[in-house]
Design an enzyme around this catalytic site. Structure first.
Site, mmCIF file in Angstrom:
data_model
loop_
_atom_site.group_PDB
_atom_site.id
_atom_site.type_symbol
_atom_site.label_atom_id
_atom_site.label_comp_id
_atom_site.label_asym_id
_atom_site.label_seq_id
_atom_site.Cartn_x
_atom_site.Cartn_y
_atom_site.Cartn_z
ATOM 1 N N ASN A 9 0.809 -1.252 0.082
ATOM 2 C CA ASN A 9 -0.056 -0.013 -0.012
ATOM 3 C C ASN A 9 0.933 1.302 -0.013
ATOM 4 O OD1 ASN A 9 -1.848 2.047 0.494
ATOM 5 N ND2 ASN A 9 -2.279 1.355 2.620
ATOM 6 N N LYS A 11 0.270 4.140 -0.513
ATOM 7 C CA LYS A 11 -0.242 5.460 0.303
ATOM 8 C C LYS A 11 -0.256 6.864 -0.635
ATOM 9 C CE LYS A 11 -0.424 3.355 4.832
ATOM 10 N NZ LYS A 11 -0.213 3.248 6.179
ATOM 11 N N HIS A 95 -9.549 1.024 4.613
ATOM 12 C CA HIS A 95 -8.414 1.107 5.369
ATOM 13 C C HIS A 95 -8.499 2.215 6.569
ATOM 14 C CE1 HIS A 95 -4.411 2.278 6.483
ATOM 15 N NE2 HIS A 95 -3.838 1.404 5.900
ATOM 16 N N GLU A 97 -6.957 4.493 7.770
ATOM 17 C CA GLU A 97 -6.633 6.159 7.506
ATOM 18 C C GLU A 97 -7.906 6.212 6.869
ATOM 19 O OE1 GLU A 97 -3.063 5.414 5.568
ATOM 20 O OE2 GLU A 97 -1.905 4.853 7.445
ATOM 21 N N GLU A 167 -5.678 -5.124 10.322
ATOM 22 C CA GLU A 167 -4.586 -4.441 10.767
ATOM 23 C C GLU A 167 -5.010 -3.446 11.998
ATOM 24 O OE1 GLU A 167 -2.691 -3.048 6.553
ATOM 25 O OE2 GLU A 167 -4.074 -1.666 7.154
ATOM 26 N N GLY A 173 2.359 1.904 10.966
ATOM 27 C CA GLY A 173 3.256 3.153 10.791
ATOM 28 C C GLY A 173 3.869 3.541 12.198
ATOM 29 N N SER A 213 3.290 -2.396 10.490
ATOM 30 C CA SER A 213 4.644 -2.375 10.500
ATOM 31 C C SER A 213 5.453 -3.828 10.258
ATOM 32 C CB SER A 213 4.860 -2.048 12.136
ATOM 33 O OG SER A 213 4.486 -0.825 12.350
HETATM 34 P P1 PGA Z 1 2.539 0.146 7.694
HETATM 35 O O1 PGA Z 1 1.213 0.416 7.179
HETATM 36 O O2 PGA Z 1 3.168 -0.974 6.981
HETATM 37 O O3 PGA Z 1 3.399 1.291 7.478
HETATM 38 O O4 PGA Z 1 2.378 -0.063 9.384
HETATM 39 C C1 PGA Z 1 0.278 -0.830 6.867
HETATM 40 C C2 PGA Z 1 -0.788 -0.252 6.163
HETATM 41 O O5 PGA Z 1 -1.436 0.786 6.532
HETATM 42 O O6 PGA Z 1 -1.544 -1.093 5.484
#
Ligand code: PGA
Length: 251
Positions: A9, A11, A95, A97, A167, A173, A213
């Site tokens: 992803n 982003k 997601h 976010e 997730e 993140g 992560s």
């Molecule tokens: P990350 O994000 O690997 O940076 O923690 C995962 C995601 O948001 O899909």
């Protein structure tokens, strides 16, 4: 036997030229890799250019969102047909976010999944609890509610086409990965929920990815869990070497 899926992803990262560089780096190393399914999900603006690099390869293209209407006066939105036109196969839906910053709800997640399935796109549906919810021992009830909302009204055949990504929001993140046991427990719950609400066969075949992560150094132990079928990778997918290592370490 479920084939692992590793999806990146991207982003809101990478201009078109940067995206082309990154996907070329990934393609160079993974062109003949068949033991896992691989997907990259760039920003809308880079989809077509990345697709040109990926045509006729084993690496699939995904988008990060869609709008459920087919066309019309919806300024700033992107339809399923537009995504398919750019070469998309997968689409990430719900997601955390999007839920947090753009007011995505279980109901709009459901509408997006419905539209994706009707158009032939394969949804990667995200669920997961916040830190506060985990500390309040609400993880399972939060995930259950998200699943109930997202999967409302679907048939067994439709569920077969969906990928779920668990997730935990506190792991995204932050560098804080869920332990394999923590993730494994929720994955097992999700698979059981699919069994209870749809079918045994559906529960056996649905892929449940872990996200939060994921790195080259922790993918192996996560993949050792029986119910973890792959990963949705954020930060560590923005560098070709790191994404390639995650893919190769996943099997
Ligand atoms: P990350 O994000 O690997 O940076 O923690 C995962 C995601 O948001 O899909």
């Amino acid at each position: 036997m479920r084939k692992p899926l590793i999806a990146g992803n991207w982003k809101m990262h990478k201009t078109i030229n940067e995206a082309i560089d990154l996907v070329n780096g990934i393609k160079r190393e993974l062109l003949d890799f068949e033991s896992a399914d691989i997907a990259v999900c760039p920003a809308f603006t880079a989809l077509s250019s990345v697709w040109e690099v990926l045509i006729n390869t084993n690496i699939k293209l995904g988008a990060q969102n869609l709008y459920w209407e087919a066309k019309g006066a919806f300024t700033g939105e992107i339809s399923c047909d537009m995504l398919k036109d750019c070469g998309c196969y997968y689409v990430i839906i719900g997601h955390s976010e999007r839920r947090k910053y753009f007011h995505e709800t279980d109901e709009t997640v459901n509408k997006r999944i419905k539209a994706a399935l009707a158009s032939g796109l394969f949804p990667i549906v995200c669920v997961g609890e916040t830190l506060e919810e985990r500390e309040g021992e609400k993880t399972i009830s939060v995930v259950k509610n998200q699943l109930q909302g997202a999967f409302n009204g679907f048939s067994n055949e439709e569920v077969d086409k969906i990928v779920i990504a668990y997730e935990p929001v506190w792991a995204i993140g932050t560098g804080k990965t869920a332990t394999p046991q923590q993730a494994g427990e929720v994955h097992a719950f999700i698979r059981g929920w699919v069994r209870e609400n749809f079918s045994d066969a559906g529960a056996g075949s649905i892929r449940i990815l872990y996200g939060g992560s994921v790195k080259p150094s922790n993918i192996k132990e996560l993949m050792n869990e029986a119910d973890i079928d792959g990963a949705l990778v954020g930060g560590a997918c923005l560098d070709a070497d790191s994404f390639v290592s995650i893919v190769t370490n996943s099997i």
